[in-house]
Every structure is written in structure tokens, then in C-alpha cells.
Design a protein around this motif. Sequence first.
Motif, PDB file in Angstrom:
ATOM      1  N   THR A 211       0.820  -1.221   0.000  1.00  0.00           N
ATOM      2  CA  THR A 211       0.000   0.000   0.000  1.00  0.00           C
ATOM      3  C   THR A 211       0.849   1.264   0.000  1.00  0.00           C
ATOM      4  N   ASN A 212       2.031   1.197   0.611  1.00  0.00           N
ATOM      5  CA  ASN A 212       2.969   2.315   0.554  1.00  0.00           C
ATOM      6  C   ASN A 212       3.278   2.645  -0.907  1.00  0.00           C
ATOM      7  N   PHE A 213       3.614   1.609  -1.672  1.00  0.00           N
ATOM      8  CA  PHE A 213       3.928   1.800  -3.084  1.00  0.00           C
ATOM      9  C   PHE A 213       2.728   2.368  -3.845  1.00  0.00           C
ATOM     10  N   LEU A 214       1.560   1.771  -3.658  1.00  0.00           N
ATOM     11  CA  LEU A 214       0.374   2.193  -4.409  1.00  0.00           C
ATOM     12  C   LEU A 214       0.048   3.661  -4.183  1.00  0.00           C
ATOM     13  N   PHE A 215       0.111   4.090  -2.935  1.00  0.00           N
ATOM     14  CA  PHE A 215      -0.227   5.477  -2.632  1.00  0.00           C
ATOM     15  C   PHE A 215       0.764   6.433  -3.279  1.00  0.00           C
ATOM     16  N   HIS A 216       2.046   6.185  -3.098  1.00  0.00           N
ATOM     17  CA  HIS A 216       3.038   7.130  -3.596  1.00  0.00           C
ATOM     18  C   HIS A 216       3.190   7.064  -5.114  1.00  0.00           C
ATOM     19  N   PHE A 317       4.420  19.965  -8.370  1.00  0.00           N
ATOM     20  CA  PHE A 317       4.885  18.758  -9.057  1.00  0.00           C
ATOM     21  C   PHE A 317       6.280  18.355  -8.597  1.00  0.00           C
ATOM     22  N   ALA A 318       7.191  19.327  -8.516  1.00  0.00           N
ATOM     23  CA  ALA A 318       8.567  19.027  -8.111  1.00  0.00           C
ATOM     24  C   ALA A 318       8.625  18.461  -6.696  1.00  0.00           C
ATOM     25  N   LEU A 319       7.841  19.029  -5.793  1.00  0.00           N
ATOM     26  CA  LEU A 319       7.836  18.556  -4.410  1.00  0.00           C
ATOM     27  C   LEU A 319       7.204  17.175  -4.290  1.00  0.00           C
ATOM     28  N   VAL A 320       6.106  16.975  -5.015  1.00  0.00           N
ATOM     29  CA  VAL A 320       5.392  15.692  -4.921  1.00  0.00           C
ATOM     30  C   VAL A 320       6.190  14.570  -5.580  1.00  0.00           C
ATOM     31  N   LEU A 321       6.667  14.811  -6.810  1.00  0.00           N
ATOM     32  CA  LEU A 321       7.311  13.732  -7.548  1.00  0.00           C
ATOM     33  C   LEU A 321       8.603  13.275  -6.886  1.00  0.00           C
ATOM     34  N   GLY A 322       9.463  14.220  -6.492  1.00  0.00           N
ATOM     35  CA  GLY A 322      10.721  13.830  -5.877  1.00  0.00           C
ATOM     36  C   GLY A 322      10.512  13.042  -4.595  1.00  0.00           C
ATOM     37  N   THR A 323       9.561  13.482  -3.789  1.00  0.00           N
ATOM     38  CA  THR A 323       9.293  12.806  -2.518  1.00  0.00           C
ATOM     39  C   THR A 323       8.600  11.470  -2.734  1.00  0.00           C
ATOM     40  N   ALA A 324       7.539  11.459  -3.539  1.00  0.00           N
ATOM     41  CA  ALA A 324       6.721  10.257  -3.701  1.00  0.00           C
ATOM     42  C   ALA A 324       7.472   9.142  -4.414  1.00  0.00           C
ATOM     43  N   ALA A 325       8.282   9.474  -5.412  1.00  0.00           N
ATOM     44  CA  ALA A 325       9.021   8.432  -6.138  1.00  0.00           C
ATOM     45  C   ALA A 325      10.004   7.726  -5.203  1.00  0.00           C
ATOM     46  N   GLY A 326      10.701   8.495  -4.391  1.00  0.00           N
ATOM     47  CA  GLY A 326      11.627   7.882  -3.434  1.00  0.00           C
ATOM     48  C   GLY A 326      10.921   6.999  -2.426  1.00  0.00           C
ATOM     49  N   LYS A 327       9.776   7.443  -1.923  1.00  0.00           N
ATOM     50  CA  LYS A 327       9.015   6.650  -0.947  1.00  0.00           C
ATOM     51  C   LYS A 327       8.454   5.380  -1.579  1.00  0.00           C
ATOM     52  N   ALA A 328       8.053   5.457  -2.845  1.00  0.00           N
ATOM     53  CA  ALA A 328       7.516   4.271  -3.520  1.00  0.00           C
ATOM     54  C   ALA A 328       8.585   3.205  -3.705  1.00  0.00           C
ATOM     55  N   LEU A 329       9.829   3.609  -3.961  1.00  0.00           N
ATOM     56  CA  LEU A 329      10.912   2.655  -4.195  1.00  0.00           C
ATOM     57  C   LEU A 329      11.545   2.130  -2.908  1.00  0.00           C
ATOM     58  N   ALA A 330      11.337   2.842  -1.808  1.00  0.00           N
ATOM     59  CA  ALA A 330      12.063   2.556  -0.567  1.00  0.00           C
ATOM     60  C   ALA A 330      11.999   1.098  -0.104  1.00  0.00           C
ATOM     61  N   PRO A 331      10.847   0.399  -0.165  1.00  0.00           N
ATOM     62  CA  PRO A 331      10.804  -0.954   0.408  1.00  0.00           C
ATOM     63  C   PRO A 331      11.402  -2.041  -0.476  1.00  0.00           C
ATOM     64  N   PHE A 332      11.949  -1.712  -1.665  1.00  0.00           N
ATOM     65  CA  PHE A 332      12.233  -2.753  -2.652  1.00  0.00           C
ATOM     66  C   PHE A 332      13.684  -2.786  -3.098  1.00  0.00           C
ATOM     67  N   GLY A 333      14.588  -2.988  -2.155  1.00  0.00           N
ATOM     68  CA  GLY A 333      15.990  -3.074  -2.523  1.00  0.00           C
ATOM     69  C   GLY A 333      16.276  -4.239  -3.455  1.00  0.00           C
ATOM     70  N   ASP A 334      15.611  -5.382  -3.249  1.00  0.00           N
ATOM     71  CA  ASP A 334      15.867  -6.564  -4.064  1.00  0.00           C
ATOM     72  C   ASP A 334      15.098  -6.550  -5.377  1.00  0.00           C
ATOM     73  N   LYS A 335      14.139  -5.657  -5.517  1.00  0.00           N
ATOM     74  CA  LYS A 335      13.345  -5.580  -6.749  1.00  0.00           C
ATOM     75  C   LYS A 335      13.299  -4.136  -7.243  1.00  0.00           C
ATOM     76  N   ALA A 336      14.414  -3.439  -7.134  1.00  0.00           N
ATOM     77  CA  ALA A 336      14.425  -2.012  -7.476  1.00  0.00           C
ATOM     78  C   ALA A 336      14.060  -1.771  -8.934  1.00  0.00           C
ATOM     79  N   GLY A 337      14.517  -2.666  -9.834  1.00  0.00           N
ATOM     80  CA  GLY A 337      14.189  -2.498 -11.249  1.00  0.00           C
ATOM     81  C   GLY A 337      12.707  -2.639 -11.510  1.00  0.00           C
ATOM     82  N   THR A 338      12.097  -3.669 -10.936  1.00  0.00           N
ATOM     83  CA  THR A 338      10.669  -3.889 -11.114  1.00  0.00           C
ATOM     84  C   THR A 338       9.860  -2.762 -10.489  1.00  0.00           C
ATOM     85  N   ALA A 339      10.244  -2.339  -9.284  1.00  0.00           N
ATOM     86  CA  ALA A 339       9.529  -1.250  -8.618  1.00  0.00           C
ATOM     87  C   ALA A 339       9.658   0.056  -9.407  1.00  0.00           C
ATOM     88  N   ALA A 340      10.864   0.342  -9.908  1.00  0.00           N
ATOM     89  CA  ALA A 340      11.058   1.549 -10.717  1.00  0.00           C
ATOM     90  C   ALA A 340      10.229   1.487 -11.984  1.00  0.00           C
TER      91      ALA A 340
END
Length: 396
Positions: A211-216, A317-340
Motif C-alpha cells: 500500500t505504501n507503493f500504491l499510494f506514492h 509537481f517538483a515537491l510531490v514527484l521527488g518525494t513520492a518516487a523515493g518513498k515508492a521505491l524505498a521498500p524494494f531493494g531486491d526488486k528495485a528495477g521492477t519497482a522503478a
Amino acid sequence: MLMNKIPTNRFQISLLIMLVLFSPLAIDIYLPALPLISETFHVKHTYAQGTITWFLFSMGVGQLFAGPLADRYGRKIIAICGVYIYAVSAYMAWLANSIELLLTARVVQGLGACTTSVAAFATVRDVFGPEKSGRMISYLNGAICFIPALAPILGSYLTQQYGWRSNFSFMAIFAVIVGTLLLIGMKETNPSLEKQKVFKLERYISVLSNTNFLFHASLCMISMAVILAYVTSAPIVLMDQMGLNMNEFTFWFGVNAVINIMAALFAPKLMDYKGTQFALTVGITTMLIGGTLMLLLPSHQFAWAFMLPIFMSSVGFALVLGTAAGKALAPFGDKAGTAAALVGLFQMSGAGIVVSAVQRLHLDAQYTIALQMFLIAPAIVVLFSHRGKMWHQRYN
């Protein structure tokens, strides 16, 4: 830590910056030429605008494949392949003798561009980890914002001197140069190249069920939809309806890009000082103020009245995108490519679908853009819910 093992010298950072420039370059450089493209092929403006929306849709869908491939085979090889696909498709667009062939070339170009974006953001996640990746993404977004400032100026010059096709020959040459640099100097950062099957439904489900990913990722989609609505409408509103010439249009577009750059460079500092939740709140609120101004000001009569709300939305846009993209990727170190890749799908294809759906209401451009800005309003409720607060306490 991986960050200590992978060199992050200036050349490597420069390569990341060049990788993220491909998609905005493919959109912004030929914006001043959109009316000429319509004229050349004797089609309505919506067909010329389609060269942008189809590019974005293709770029978003393509990331579903580019992400797992980057996890399986590495960031470098995927980036290089994508850059050369981009070059060939730009040459196809240069040769196009019908709007259908131009649209086809743009779809292929979107497939090339998607791999550069995935490779860049997955590399950021590899090297900088969950805490610092959002800040680095904001800095990359700051670099991206130079393209809207400079590309229309270059595109205006190329179009006036050599015709609209020269914009695509420039893209092809740029891609060949960058591809060569990547081949020579890009370092592989994937911590563990996977040996399992590349395309597994479980890979996508494990990310999408978070849900963290979906929201961000949804925040990335809605904020990008605002920019896409502006980019596709601005040439028609400013040049056709208000009568601005190509240089005047380029001026307003450039001013907006400078504001976007400043906001993108400011975003990491705001995140460091006040936290990611505060940065998102400011971004969303700024975008809502922009939507309100678009409705209240005489934006159908004066360029400044149309652009002031756009300036506000660009800051948001600049504030939302920079923050939200980082938060969406945060939980997925082993699947960073798929999450990105999935963030890219939301951000590109999702935004394209949202804009297309709103455009079917057949509202004036100003009302369409305002409505896109207001779509982000419910995010405030989620952001201040118990779960929203937990997400933004985790890595602060």
C-alpha cells in the motif's frame, strides 16, 4: 553498504543525468513545432498531440518489461539497448511521410526511453539506498527540468532554420553519443543479478500489493498528469488561441522550467529539514492553489493568467514527484528495477490514461488542467491518516 562499493564519481552521476534526459528531450524539443506537424500532414491538432501521449503510453507499458530485465541482466546493458532503440526510432520519425508512421516511430521511441528511465532510477536505489534515494531523485528531477527550459529554445531554432524534422535528427545524434559513453564508462550496480525466470507475475504482485507503493506511485501519476495536460495544451492555448509566436511561447515555457528547476533543487532540502510528509503536504497544497487560480484568473485571455497557475503546479509537481518516487521505491531493494518500472508505468501510462479520460469531457484547456490539479486533493486525507504517518516516520 553498496554505496561504499560502487563508485559515485562525477562521471557516473553525469551518466545518470544523461539517462533521465531522454524522455523529457523527446517531448519538449519539438513542442514549438506541433502546429507545423499538423500542417505538414494536414491533420487536426489532436493527432500531433498524440505523438506525445502515445510516446508516454508506450514508455509506461514498456517499463513492465524493462524493469525485470534490468533486475535479471543488469542496469547497464538495458540502458545501452534502450538508447540505441531510441536513436533508431528518432531516425524513423525523421523519415516519416505520414502521421501514422510518425506515431509508430514515437511508440518505438517510448520503448527505448523507458529503459533509460528504469536503469537510472534503479541505479539510484542500488547506490543510495532507501533513505537517500528520494533526495537523489529530486536532484535528478532538477536536472530533468533543464530540458523544458533549454529544449524548446533549441527546438525553435532547429525548426525555424531546418524544419521540424531536424528535432528528431538531433535526438538520434544525442542518443548515439550517450550510448557510446555508457558503453565505455557506465558501472553495473545491480547487487545480485537474478537467475530466476525474468517475467513472473509474482514480481509485480509483490510490489503492487504494497500500500505504501500504491499510494506514492499514484501521487506520481496524478502530478505527472497535470504536467502532461499542460504540455499538450500549452502550444494550442498560447500560440493558436492567444496568438503568441514561437519565441514568445518558448519564453513562457522556459520561465516555467526555471521555476521547476528551483523547486526540484529545493525539495531535498525541505525533506531533510521538515520531513517527507511535510514536503508532500506543501506540494499538494500548492497544486490545489494552482487549480483554484486557473479557475479564478482570466486564463483564456492573457498569457500571464494562464501561466501563473502553471507555475504553482510546477512547484507542487517538483515537491510531490521527488518525494513520492523515493518513498515508492524505498521498500524494494531486491526488486528495485521492477519497482522503478511500475512507478514509471503509473507515472507515464497512468498519467496518459488520466489525461485522456479528462479530455473526453471536452472542457476548455484551462478547465481540464484545473480539474487535473484537483484530483490530488484526496491524498491529503490519506497522508494524515494513521498509516500515512507511519509511512513517513519509517525512513525520516
